[in-house]
Design an enzyme around this catalytic site. Structure first.
Site, PDB file in Angstrom:
ATOM      1  N   TYR A  35      41.363  41.352  33.222  1.00 49.82           N
ATOM      2  CA  TYR A  35      40.516  40.497  32.334  1.00 49.82           C
ATOM      3  C   TYR A  35      40.952  40.764  30.935  1.00 49.82           C
ATOM      4  O   TYR A  35      40.378  40.208  29.918  1.00 49.82           O
ATOM      5  CB  TYR A  35      39.092  40.580  32.640  1.00 49.82           C
ATOM      6  CG  TYR A  35      38.512  40.205  33.722  1.00 49.82           C
ATOM      7  CD1 TYR A  35      39.380  39.528  34.665  1.00 49.82           C
ATOM      8  CD2 TYR A  35      37.181  40.518  34.212  1.00 49.82           C
ATOM      9  CE1 TYR A  35      38.830  38.920  36.093  1.00 49.82           C
ATOM     10  CE2 TYR A  35      36.617  40.061  35.165  1.00 49.82           C
ATOM     11  CZ  TYR A  35      37.266  39.205  36.169  1.00 49.82           C
ATOM     12  OH  TYR A  35      36.781  38.975  37.232  1.00 49.82           O
ATOM     13  N   LYS A  90      41.813  51.439  43.949  1.00 50.61           N
ATOM     14  CA  LYS A  90      43.079  50.591  44.835  1.00 50.61           C
ATOM     15  C   LYS A  90      44.197  51.590  44.506  1.00 50.61           C
ATOM     16  O   LYS A  90      45.332  50.807  44.362  1.00 50.61           O
ATOM     17  CB  LYS A  90      43.109  49.217  44.802  1.00 50.61           C
ATOM     18  CG  LYS A  90      44.088  48.623  45.839  1.00 50.61           C
ATOM     19  CD  LYS A  90      43.608  48.794  47.349  1.00 50.61           C
ATOM     20  CE  LYS A  90      44.271  48.319  48.417  1.00 50.61           C
ATOM     21  NZ  LYS A  90      44.099  48.446  49.819  1.00 50.61           N
ATOM     22  N   ASP A 115      38.878  47.997  49.283  1.00 53.55           N
ATOM     23  CA  ASP A 115      38.663  47.175  50.602  1.00 53.55           C
ATOM     24  C   ASP A 115      38.054  47.850  51.557  1.00 53.55           C
ATOM     25  O   ASP A 115      37.131  46.923  52.301  1.00 53.55           O
ATOM     26  CB  ASP A 115      40.126  46.807  50.998  1.00 53.55           C
ATOM     27  CG  ASP A 115      41.193  47.932  51.143  1.00 53.55           C
ATOM     28  OD1 ASP A 115      40.744  48.842  50.625  1.00 53.55           O
ATOM     29  OD2 ASP A 115      42.232  47.730  51.626  1.00 53.55           O
ATOM     30  N   ASP A 160      33.372  43.169  39.249  1.00 52.92           N
ATOM     31  CA  ASP A 160      33.071  41.772  39.547  1.00 52.92           C
ATOM     32  C   ASP A 160      32.861  41.295  40.902  1.00 52.92           C
ATOM     33  O   ASP A 160      31.828  40.811  41.186  1.00 52.92           O
ATOM     34  CB  ASP A 160      33.925  40.911  38.739  1.00 52.92           C
ATOM     35  CG  ASP A 160      33.478  39.651  38.219  1.00 52.92           C
ATOM     36  OD1 ASP A 160      32.356  39.238  38.576  1.00 52.92           O
ATOM     37  OD2 ASP A 160      34.294  38.527  37.585  1.00 52.92           O
ATOM     38  N   ASP A 176      29.191  41.082  43.430  1.00 53.95           N
ATOM     39  CA  ASP A 176      28.663  39.645  43.734  1.00 53.95           C
ATOM     40  C   ASP A 176      28.853  39.928  45.652  1.00 53.95           C
ATOM     41  O   ASP A 176      27.804  38.967  46.008  1.00 53.95           O
ATOM     42  CB  ASP A 176      29.820  38.581  43.664  1.00 53.95           C
ATOM     43  CG  ASP A 176      29.636  37.961  42.215  1.00 53.95           C
ATOM     44  OD1 ASP A 176      28.924  38.603  41.364  1.00 53.95           O
ATOM     45  OD2 ASP A 176      30.341  36.978  41.983  1.00 53.95           O
TER      46      ASP A 176
END
Length: 326
Positions: A120, A167, A199, A223, A227
């Site tokens: 971002y 990750k 993951d 983010d 969600d």
């Protein structure tokens, strides 16, 4: 001392849920001065700017900001607003409430998301018709600042430590730096941590959310995974958030503009009102914050509820019920 609160409703249901949250705050009679400003799609259509300079300046100077939602211009609005308050961490609780039809009613998580960099950071390029690139930025300094906040956060409440979600097995340099820096700060502060690949976390949190409590993660992971957690607790209409900087902060619901119901008066104000409760706590109004949380939880449990939660109440009905319970 009077606190100046910037109020930026934005677009879509932001125009409905943000005034609802302000109404709840006003019912508590705190020493607040509310100043409203514009941002979002409608402002861009009118002026050519999604985020007018005066709105940015207001957020940069106010003690706290309450923001609603932005549509197509979201990246042009919320990212600069977070920059205006120098927000380095995004705090996103994901909690299931009694009376709500949640996939995992035992869910009670806090995501502490790095808020300034990662993918971002805005370094995108279109090199050729066939090739576009995105540069991911991770710094030791930003990771340290997030980790120090996380250590203070778990020390100040009933938490045993936090999980570092990353990750680094693939993004060895960037997530490797993030993981190692956060763990190093936690070790220095005597805070227990565990490490989970993002993951694997996505699977494990769906199967057994109680194994996690406070989750510290990079920007994009925070983010997406928060969600995902929204789906476990009943939807985005229940998730608040706080963008914390060293001297000021910005509070917003996680949901977007919901154009399918905008203007119909049935938007769920809970996430924005809980965000307002977080604003109260940030400014030292702990008792008032607790009262808002209690009133929202009682309303979610006993009703009235908006259609997204299986009810038929309006935004106004729910807001009035919360204020009555205060």
């Amino acid at each position: 001392m009077t606190h100046e609160i910037a109020v930026i409703p934005g677009d879509g249901i932001g125009q409905e849920v943000t005034p609802a949250a302000v109404e709840v705050l006003e019912a508590l009679e705190p020493d607040f001065a509310f100043v409203e400003a514009e941002a979002g799609d409608a402002v861009k259509d009118e002026t050519g700017e999604a985020l007018p300079q005066e709105t940015y300046d207001l957020a940069a100077s106010a003690d706290a900001t309450l923001f609603g939602a932005a549509g197509d211009t979201a990246a042009d609005v919320i990212l600069p607003l977070r920059e205006a308050v120098d927000s380095f961490v995004n705090v996103r609780p994901a909690k299931a409430y009694p009376g709500i039809d949640a996939v995992r009613p035992e869910t009670d998580l806090i995501f502490l998301r790095e808020n300034t960099e990662g993918v971002y950071a805005g370094h995108e390029d279109r090199l050729t018709q066939d090739v576009s690139t995105l540069t991911r930025v991770v710094t030791e300094s930003a990771s340290e600042r997030l980790a120090e906040f996380a250590c203070d956060y778990v020390a100040g409440d009933d938490h045993d430590g936090f999980s570092i979600v990353h990750k680094a097995n693939v993004m060895r340099e960037t997530d490797g730096l993030f993981r190692d820096t956060v763990k190093g700060v936690a070790d220095e502060n005597g805070v227990e941590t565990d490490q989970v690949l993002m993951d694997a976390f996505a699977t494990r949190v769906c199967l057994d959310p109680e194994q996690f409590d406070v989750v510290v993660c990079p920007n994009l992971a925070g983010d997406v995974l928060s969600d995902l957690a929204a789906g476990l607790v009943g939807g985005l209409g229940l998730l608040p958030s706080a963008n914390i900087g060293p001297d000021r902060a910005l509070f917003e619901p996680v949901h977007g503009t919901a154009p399918d119901i905008a203007g119909e008066g049935v938007a769920n104000p809970a996430a924005t009102i809980i965000s307002a409760a977080m604003l109260l706590e940030y400014l030292g109004y702990d008792d008032e914050s607790d009262r808002v949380h209690t009133a929202v939880e009682a309303t979610l449990e006993d009703g009235p509820r908006t259609p997204d939660l299986g009810g038929d109440a309006s935004t106004v009905d729910v807001t009035a019920a919360i204020i009555d319970r205060l």
